[in-house]
Design a protein around this motif. Structure first.
Motif, PDB file in Angstrom:
ATOM      1  N   UNK A 180       0.853  -1.193   0.000  1.00 21.58           N
ATOM      2  CA  UNK A 180       0.000   0.000   0.000  1.00 21.58           C
ATOM      3  C   UNK A 180       0.889   1.244   0.000  1.00 21.58           C
ATOM      4  N   UNK A 181       0.466   2.265  -0.715  1.00 19.28           N
ATOM      5  CA  UNK A 181       1.229   3.510  -0.791  1.00 19.28           C
ATOM      6  C   UNK A 181       1.469   4.048   0.624  1.00 19.28           C
ATOM      7  N   UNK A 182       2.720   4.087   1.023  1.00 16.93           N
ATOM      8  CA  UNK A 182       3.093   4.544   2.362  1.00 16.93           C
ATOM      9  C   UNK A 182       3.443   3.423   3.312  1.00 16.93           C
ATOM     10  N   UNK A 183       3.161   2.174   2.935  1.00 17.37           N
ATOM     11  CA  UNK A 183       3.428   1.044   3.837  1.00 17.37           C
ATOM     12  C   UNK A 183       4.926   0.819   4.055  1.00 17.37           C
ATOM     13  N   UNK A 184       5.701   0.959   2.981  1.00 20.10           N
ATOM     14  CA  UNK A 184       7.147   0.741   3.116  1.00 20.10           C
ATOM     15  C   UNK A 184       7.742   1.737   4.111  1.00 20.10           C
ATOM     16  N   UNK A 185       7.321   2.998   4.009  1.00 18.18           N
ATOM     17  CA  UNK A 185       7.814   4.005   4.943  1.00 18.18           C
ATOM     18  C   UNK A 185       7.318   3.722   6.353  1.00 18.18           C
ATOM     19  N   UNK A 186       6.075   3.247   6.465  1.00 14.70           N
ATOM     20  CA  UNK A 186       5.504   2.890   7.761  1.00 14.70           C
ATOM     21  C   UNK A 186       6.342   1.814   8.447  1.00 14.70           C
ATOM     22  N   UNK A 187       6.663   0.763   7.716  1.00 16.00           N
ATOM     23  CA  UNK A 187       7.432  -0.339   8.285  1.00 16.00           C
ATOM     24  C   UNK A 187       8.835   0.127   8.657  1.00 16.00           C
ATOM     25  N   UNK A 188       9.427   0.955   7.809  1.00 15.63           N
ATOM     26  CA  UNK A 188      10.764   1.484   8.101  1.00 15.63           C
ATOM     27  C   UNK A 188      10.747   2.371   9.348  1.00 15.63           C
ATOM     28  N   UNK A 189       9.701   3.175   9.484  1.00 17.53           N
ATOM     29  CA  UNK A 189       9.599   4.057  10.652  1.00 17.53           C
ATOM     30  C   UNK A 189       9.470   3.258  11.942  1.00 17.53           C
ATOM     31  N   UNK A 190       8.696   2.177  11.887  1.00 17.07           N
ATOM     32  CA  UNK A 190       8.561   1.328  13.071  1.00 17.07           C
ATOM     33  C   UNK A 190       9.904   0.745  13.465  1.00 17.07           C
ATOM     34  N   UNK A 191      10.658   0.291  12.486  1.00 16.58           N
ATOM     35  CA  UNK A 191      11.973  -0.281  12.776  1.00 16.58           C
ATOM     36  C   UNK A 191      12.919   0.772  13.333  1.00 16.58           C
ATOM     37  N   UNK A 192      12.902   1.961  12.740  1.00 13.22           N
ATOM     38  CA  UNK A 192      13.774   3.045  13.185  1.00 13.22           C
ATOM     39  C   UNK A 192      13.481   3.432  14.630  1.00 13.22           C
ATOM     40  N   UNK A 193      12.207   3.379  15.006  1.00 14.98           N
ATOM     41  CA  UNK A 193      11.808   3.755  16.368  1.00 14.98           C
ATOM     42  C   UNK A 193      11.760   2.552  17.308  1.00 14.98           C
ATOM     43  N   UNK A 194      12.191   1.397  16.801  1.00 19.53           N
ATOM     44  CA  UNK A 194      12.215   0.170  17.599  1.00 19.53           C
ATOM     45  C   UNK A 194      10.838  -0.183  18.151  1.00 19.53           C
ATOM     46  N   UNK A 241      11.343  -6.609  -0.683  1.00 17.80           N
ATOM     47  CA  UNK A 241      11.082  -5.171  -0.618  1.00 17.80           C
ATOM     48  C   UNK A 241      11.970  -4.461   0.403  1.00 17.80           C
ATOM     49  N   UNK A 242      12.923  -5.224   0.968  1.00 18.56           N
ATOM     50  CA  UNK A 242      13.900  -4.678   1.918  1.00 18.56           C
ATOM     51  C   UNK A 242      13.257  -4.051   3.148  1.00 18.56           C
ATOM     52  N   UNK A 243      12.164  -4.688   3.636  1.00 18.35           N
ATOM     53  CA  UNK A 243      11.490  -4.178   4.828  1.00 18.35           C
ATOM     54  C   UNK A 243      11.204  -5.299   5.842  1.00 18.35           C
ATOM     55  N   UNK A 244      12.042  -6.322   5.857  1.00 13.58           N
ATOM     56  CA  UNK A 244      11.890  -7.381   6.855  1.00 13.58           C
ATOM     57  C   UNK A 244      12.963  -7.166   7.905  1.00 13.58           C
ATOM     58  N   UNK A 245      12.555  -6.565   9.030  1.00 14.97           N
ATOM     59  CA  UNK A 245      13.513  -6.162  10.048  1.00 14.97           C
ATOM     60  C   UNK A 245      13.385  -7.023  11.306  1.00 14.97           C
ATOM     61  N   UNK A 246      14.344  -6.835  12.216  1.00 17.80           N
ATOM     62  CA  UNK A 246      14.375  -7.639  13.445  1.00 17.80           C
ATOM     63  C   UNK A 246      13.200  -7.341  14.371  1.00 17.80           C
ATOM     64  N   UNK A 247      12.559  -6.178  14.204  1.00 20.40           N
ATOM     65  CA  UNK A 247      11.432  -5.834  15.074  1.00 20.40           C
ATOM     66  C   UNK A 247      10.136  -6.511  14.630  1.00 20.40           C
TER      67      UNK A 247
END
Length: 281
Positions: A126-140, A162-168
């Protein structure tokens, strides 16, 4: 913002203020995947689920298609019925998923076929989802994705590509056991359906240490009416529920307003959610 409905503005502001006071360090996100983090439409065409593509295509033969279609016609009306009891719907969904899983084994669904379906399916975040997931990771901020997809095993790969599978991030969905030839021989328990997500999540709370904490607040995202129950077992201060009503708005808006604090209409963007997270920081 267009296509944003706040069910009760006073209650929304109360929850937002409370969650903001507790801060990002005390926030947890639980989200559905298909048609929530991903778009429901590609252009003007509705994105088919992987199980629908498998059912409607000639991947496992005419006999599989006939049986799978009969199951869809029998159980899908229960899935979309908002009037029947949760207990009845949950029973029907467990039957449906169980029967589908038996067909996967009987008709030898394979990794090769699954990969082919994934390649042919036109779907995007969804438009904005990639940034959403990245923001969650950045803020832990922990992200729990709970998906009832019968072929949910592809979610891990999709996020990685999509390079958005993070440890969180933790994913609860349906996975298969394969034999040495890559053919499905069984399903790994628990089976996740559209109605039992909160039950499955509860079984895994011990693995997510930050969830079972009375100081935590939850941001919940889903597109299915039943998704609003996903966090029922959480011990938390507040839950902000955001629902995506991607189609048939007039028929369903009243029910969604009762279930969710905010309803994003017509396959809308993730902008409202991203602004919500930004306002908390």
């Amino acid at each position: 913002m267009q296509d944003i409905v706040i069910s009760d503005k006073e209650e929304f502001e109360r929850k937002k203020e409370r969650i903001a006071m507790d801060g990002l360090k005390n926030l947890f996100v639980v989200s559905d995947f298909d048609r929530t983090l991903t778009s429901a439409f590609h252009g003007n065409k509705k994105v088919s689920s992987l199980i629908a593509i498998l059912r409607e295509g000639d991947y496992l033969g005419a006999e599989y298609t006939k049986k799978a279609t009969a199951l869809f016609q029998k159980y899908h009306p229960f899935e979309i019925d908002m009037e029947i009891s949760f207990e009845e719907k949950n029973t029907k969904m467990n039957e449906w998923w169980g029967n589908y899983n038996e067909l996967f084994v009987e008709y030898r669904l394979s990794r090769k076929i699954i990969n082919k379906i994934v390649e042919e399916r036109k779907v995007g975040l969804r438009d904005g989802s990639k940034q959403f997931i990245k923001n969650l990771n950045k803020s832990n901020i922990p992200l729990l994705i709970a998906s009832a997809s019968s072929l949910g095993m592809v979610i891990d790969d999709y996020l990685e590509k999509n390079n958005v599978y993070f440890d969180n991030t933790k994913i609860l969905t349906n996975y298969f056991n394969f034999d040495e030839k890559g053919v499905v021989v069984g399903v790994i328990d628990p089976i996740v359906t559209t109605t039992n997500k909160y039950l499955v999540i509860n079984e895994h709370l011990a693995e997510i240490e930050t969830v079972n904490n009375k100081n935590k607040n939850v941001l919940l995202l889903g597109d299915n009416y039943e998704d609003e129950k996903m966090a029922n077992g959480f011990h938390c201060a507040d839950i902000m529920k955001i629902g995506f009503l991607n189609e048939e708005v007039d028929e369903n808006i009243d029910n969604y307003k009762r279930a969710f604090d905010v309803v994003i209409l017509n396959d809308g963007k993730m902008d409202f959610v991203n602004e919500f997270i930004k306002d908390l920081s």
